[in-house]
Design a protein around this motif. Sequence first.
Motif, short mmCIF file in Angstrom:
data_model
loop_
_atom_site.label_atom_id
_atom_site.label_comp_id
_atom_site.label_asym_id
_atom_site.label_seq_id
_atom_site.Cartn_x
_atom_site.Cartn_y
_atom_site.Cartn_z
N ASP A 1 11.04 11.69 3.15
CA ASP A 1 10.38 12.34 4.29
C ASP A 1 9.47 11.38 5.08
N GLN A 2 9.13 10.26 4.47
CA GLN A 2 8.21 9.33 5.14
C GLN A 2 8.92 8.27 5.97
N LEU A 3 10.25 8.27 5.97
CA LEU A 3 10.96 7.20 6.67
C LEU A 3 10.65 7.12 8.17
N LEU B 1 -2.67 6.18 11.75
CA LEU B 1 -3.55 5.90 10.62
C LEU B 1 -2.73 5.42 9.42
N MET B 2 -1.58 6.01 9.25
CA MET B 2 -0.71 5.58 8.14
C MET B 2 -0.24 4.14 8.35
N ALA B 3 0.07 3.79 9.59
CA ALA B 3 0.46 2.41 9.89
C ALA B 3 -0.70 1.47 9.57
N ALA B 4 -1.92 1.90 9.94
CA ALA B 4 -3.10 1.08 9.64
C ALA B 4 -3.27 0.90 8.13
N ASP B 5 -3.10 2.00 7.36
CA ASP B 5 -3.19 1.92 5.89
C ASP B 5 -2.29 0.80 5.37
N ILE B 6 -1.08 0.81 5.90
CA ILE B 6 -0.04 -0.09 5.36
C ILE B 6 -0.30 -1.54 5.77
N PRO C 1 6.49 2.02 -1.29
CA PRO C 1 7.23 3.04 -2.04
C PRO C 1 6.89 4.44 -1.55
N VAL C 2 7.90 5.16 -1.06
CA VAL C 2 7.69 6.52 -0.52
C VAL C 2 8.94 7.36 -0.75
N GLY C 3 8.81 8.65 -0.54
CA GLY C 3 9.96 9.55 -0.54
C GLY C 3 10.61 9.55 0.85
N ASP D 1 -2.11 11.76 15.63
CA ASP D 1 -2.42 10.36 15.34
C ASP D 1 -2.12 9.97 13.89
N TYR D 2 -1.77 10.94 13.09
CA TYR D 2 -1.52 10.75 11.66
C TYR D 2 -0.69 9.49 11.36
N PRO D 3 0.45 9.29 12.06
CA PRO D 3 1.27 8.12 11.73
C PRO D 3 0.61 6.79 12.08
N ILE E 1 -5.87 7.36 -2.18
CA ILE E 1 -5.97 8.82 -2.10
C ILE E 1 -6.37 9.04 -0.65
N VAL E 2 -5.41 9.51 0.16
CA VAL E 2 -5.62 9.45 1.62
C VAL E 2 -6.27 10.74 2.13
N ASP E 3 -7.58 10.79 1.95
CA ASP E 3 -8.32 12.00 2.31
C ASP E 3 -8.39 12.22 3.83
N TYR E 4 -8.46 11.14 4.61
CA TYR E 4 -8.48 11.34 6.06
C TYR E 4 -7.20 12.04 6.53
N HIS E 5 -6.08 11.68 5.92
CA HIS E 5 -4.83 12.35 6.29
C HIS E 5 -4.86 13.83 5.92
N ALA E 6 -5.46 14.11 4.75
CA ALA E 6 -5.49 15.50 4.28
C ALA E 6 -6.38 16.38 5.18
N PHE F 1 0.86 -1.19 0.00
CA PHE F 1 0.00 0.00 0.00
C PHE F 1 0.89 1.24 0.00
N SER F 2 0.52 2.22 -0.78
CA SER F 2 1.11 3.54 -0.62
C SER F 2 0.02 4.58 -0.88
N GLY F 3 0.24 5.77 -0.39
CA GLY F 3 -0.82 6.77 -0.51
C GLY F 3 -0.29 8.16 -0.80
N ILE F 4 -1.16 8.95 -1.38
CA ILE F 4 -0.86 10.36 -1.63
C ILE F 4 -2.05 11.18 -1.13
N GLN F 5 -1.76 12.29 -0.47
CA GLN F 5 -2.84 13.13 0.04
C GLN F 5 -3.45 13.96 -1.08
N PRO F 6 -4.76 14.09 -1.10
CA PRO F 6 -5.38 14.92 -2.13
C PRO F 6 -5.33 16.38 -1.71
N1 TRP Z 1 1.95 10.37 4.88
C1 TRP Z 1 2.04 10.23 3.46
C2 TRP Z 1 2.49 11.59 2.86
O1 TRP Z 1 2.17 12.62 3.35
C3 TRP Z 1 0.75 9.79 2.83
C4 TRP Z 1 0.34 8.43 3.30
C5 TRP Z 1 -0.75 8.14 4.08
C6 TRP Z 1 0.99 7.20 3.02
N2 TRP Z 1 -0.81 6.78 4.27
C7 TRP Z 1 0.22 6.19 3.67
C8 TRP Z 1 2.14 6.84 2.31
C9 TRP Z 1 0.59 4.84 3.63
C10 TRP Z 1 2.50 5.50 2.27
C11 TRP Z 1 1.74 4.51 2.92
O2 TRP Z 1 3.14 11.58 1.89
#
Ligand code: TRP
Length: 330
Positions: free
Chosen positions: A149-151, A131-136, A145-147, A127-129, A41-46, A7-12
Amino acid sequence: MPKGNLFSGIQPSGRLHIGNYVGAMRNMIALQDDYQCIYGIVDYHAMTVPFKPEEMETRIFNCAVDYLAAGIDPNKSILMLQSTVSEHTELAWILNTITPISWLMRVPTFKEKRQQNPDYVNMGLLDYPVLMAADIILYKSVIVPVGEDQLPHLELTREIVRKFNAYFGETFPEPKEYLGKVTKILGLDGVNKMSKSLDNCIYLDEDEETIWKKLSTAVTDTNRKRRTDPGNPELCNIYTMHLAFSKEEDIDYCARECRSAGFGCLDCKKILLQNLYATLKPIQERQKELRNKPDYIYEVLRSGTIRAKRIARSTMEEVYEKLGIKKFHQ
Ligand code: TRP
Ligand code: AMP
């Protein structure tokens, strides 16, 4: 057979920029043949930063268009909107109960966002990270796959996984990051990360003229004060962009000419523009086509929700079994 899920995500949060493309999107595209990919498309994060509800629909639509135009293939990968698969927040709640607040307080993006928006320090931001852990881990991702800054977020995900597995029994694999050869593009200011919120971006949908205007004033190696001074490509964000977009021979040529003061920064930028625009042009053509096909875009997302939910539900059943409450979830 796929080597596993990811799983990977991008904020809208607006239009995608070339940092998103190089740091994440390009690898997302490359991994589609080897893994079952779920792209969100991670709208909850946005929603953790101030936003205008009336803009959300368009932002999500544009994000979907950008994914598809860049090369995400819905026949191979699942493209979905995070908030339509409620298992993401369902699992996040459970992970919340095993994540110490102290781990979250030390996350660099929390500290940054807190400074940027001191009046908007909400629970979601902290709590953002989680939710991101849950996404993954909802999809039992093995790589992400991430840039660059996400490490820190990925490190935290692994810590949460270890804790869950230790408390409740082996359930989730520890996901590894998947980084490309260029992991971070700085903004036109040459100092900060290229980022939508800093207004220092080159966007995927910009025309050649607009890009040139931005490139021509973009900061290079600040030690090179005069045309006759030799420059250091390693200290230059334009060179990083060359590494990400240019042909091998152009990269070598630019590095050589820069080091020997053989040419000026504008010459170097012109070569970059050609290479960069060669990558962007076909993406922009597909963007235009796709923007005229809203029904198709919504259908891709609808089908993504259904396919993602199937995997997510099966993980949640296992989680409830581990938590001792499966009986009530049948
Ligand atoms: N935090 C990521 C960002 O801002 C977006 C993101 C949310 C994400 N959930 C994820 C990336 C899960 C990878 C996996 O770029
Ligand atoms: P975001 O736009 O914050 O949702 O980021 C989406 C993806 O793009 C993440 O994997 C980020 O790591 C990546 N990314 C964002 N900005 C950059 C950048 N300037 N350089 C490299 N990768 C980036």
